[in-house]
Design an enzyme around this catalytic site. Structure first.
Site, short mmCIF file in Angstrom:
data_model
loop_
_atom_site.label_atom_id
_atom_site.label_comp_id
_atom_site.label_asym_id
_atom_site.label_seq_id
_atom_site.Cartn_x
_atom_site.Cartn_y
_atom_site.Cartn_z
N LYS A 1 0.80 -1.22 0.00
CA LYS A 1 0.00 0.00 0.00
C LYS A 1 0.83 1.27 0.00
O LYS A 1 0.41 2.29 -0.54
CB LYS A 1 -0.96 -0.01 1.19
CG LYS A 1 -2.01 -1.10 1.10
CD LYS A 1 -3.00 -1.02 2.24
CE LYS A 1 -4.07 -2.09 2.12
NZ LYS A 1 -5.11 -1.97 3.16
N ASP B 1 -9.91 2.53 1.67
CA ASP B 1 -9.90 1.98 3.03
C ASP B 1 -10.46 2.99 4.03
O ASP B 1 -11.26 2.65 4.90
CB ASP B 1 -8.47 1.61 3.45
CG ASP B 1 -8.03 0.26 2.94
OD1 ASP B 1 -8.90 -0.57 2.59
OD2 ASP B 1 -6.81 0.02 2.88
#
Length: 270
Positions: free
Chosen positions: A47, A83
């Site tokens: 990420k 997210d």
């Protein structure tokens, strides 16, 4: 989830899981530039590592410093972070997402300092407007994350080592596990020997881990009479947002949740 979403939207498409070693990440991202590819999701440990290989970032992804969604448009790759908004929407559904006075809303404790923790801190600071404590095995990494949110108009998060003794737990209304502790490890917890009664009544323990569906962190919190939820709600909401970014189709989150509760979805959750 995405197979169900394609079906619900009346679109033809496939979503495949691929294990990509760290050394192969640049090549894997380059492969997303092919015609017909809408994009991809990224999981740990990619990420943050993906950032240099993308053409641009959305404002949220830039602020968080991590991406979980890559969007392909005409050969260019945009990094997005669904997210954070996915977590926020999951918390809203649980009644733990209201903004307001820091003194009445309570503080937030975030466990971890990686990409998922960056999203959680973003939610706590900018959307929930709460005081934040970051706990991590390596205090220096927690400090780095905390300093990235320091601003003259708001108190920055406080970085702490793994020892929870410095946290004013009586003020913590939301505890988020954003570490991988407990992932595929039912006996593992990021807070061993922790007394959850130190949290105020009504506090929520939110474990981003969803494999297994009930983690040790959740079991021990519930045994102490505290609310605890796994990360399935966040998973479904972030998937809905990613699917919308790729296709333009806004499929109801219930489609994603139903897919997770199907026999195949439950098997994937372990």
């Amino acid at each position: 989830m995405h197979t169900a979403a394609f079906r619900a939207a009346g679109l033809h498409g496939t979503y495949e899981a691929r294990r990509v070693p760290a050394a192969e990440l640049p090549a894997a991202l380059a492969g997303l530039r092919q015609p017909g590819v809408l994009g991809a999701n990224l999981s740990l440990p990619h990420k943050e590592a993906a950032l240099p290989w993308l053409d641009e970032l959305t404002p949220a992804a830039r602020a968080i410093g991590a991406v979980n969604t890559v969007i392909h448009r005409q050969g260019r790759l945009t990094g997005e972070n669904t997210d954070a908004q996915g977590l926020f929407e999951a918390l809203l559904e649980l009644g733990a997402g209201g903004t307001g006075d820091r003194n009445t809303g309570g503080a937030v404790a975030v466990l971890g300092a990686g990409g998922a923790a960056r999203a959680a801190v973003y939610v706590a600071v900018t959307l929930l407007e709460r005081d934040v404590y970051i706990l991590n095995r390596t205090r220096a990494r927690a400090q780095e994350l905390a300093e990235s949110w320091a601003a003259p108009d708001r108190p920055g998060p406080r970085a702490l080592a793994a020892d929870p003794g410095e946290v004013p737990w009586e003020q913590i209304r939301l505890l988020v596990n954003a570490s991988s502790a407990g992932l595929d490890a039912p006996g593992q917890t990021p807070l061993p020997d922790f007394g959850f009664t130190r949290l105020p009544a009504g506090a929520l323990v939110y474990d981003m881990v969803y494999k297994p569906a009930e983690t040790r962190l959740m079991r021990e919190a519930r045994a102490a009479g505290r609310r605890a939820e796994n990360g399935l709600g966040m998973l479904a909401h972030q998937a809905r947002l990613a699917f919308r970014a790729w296709t333009g189709a806004d499929v109801p989150v219930g489609v994603f949740l139903d897919a997770l509760s199907s026999p195949a979805g439950r098997e994937q959750q372990g």
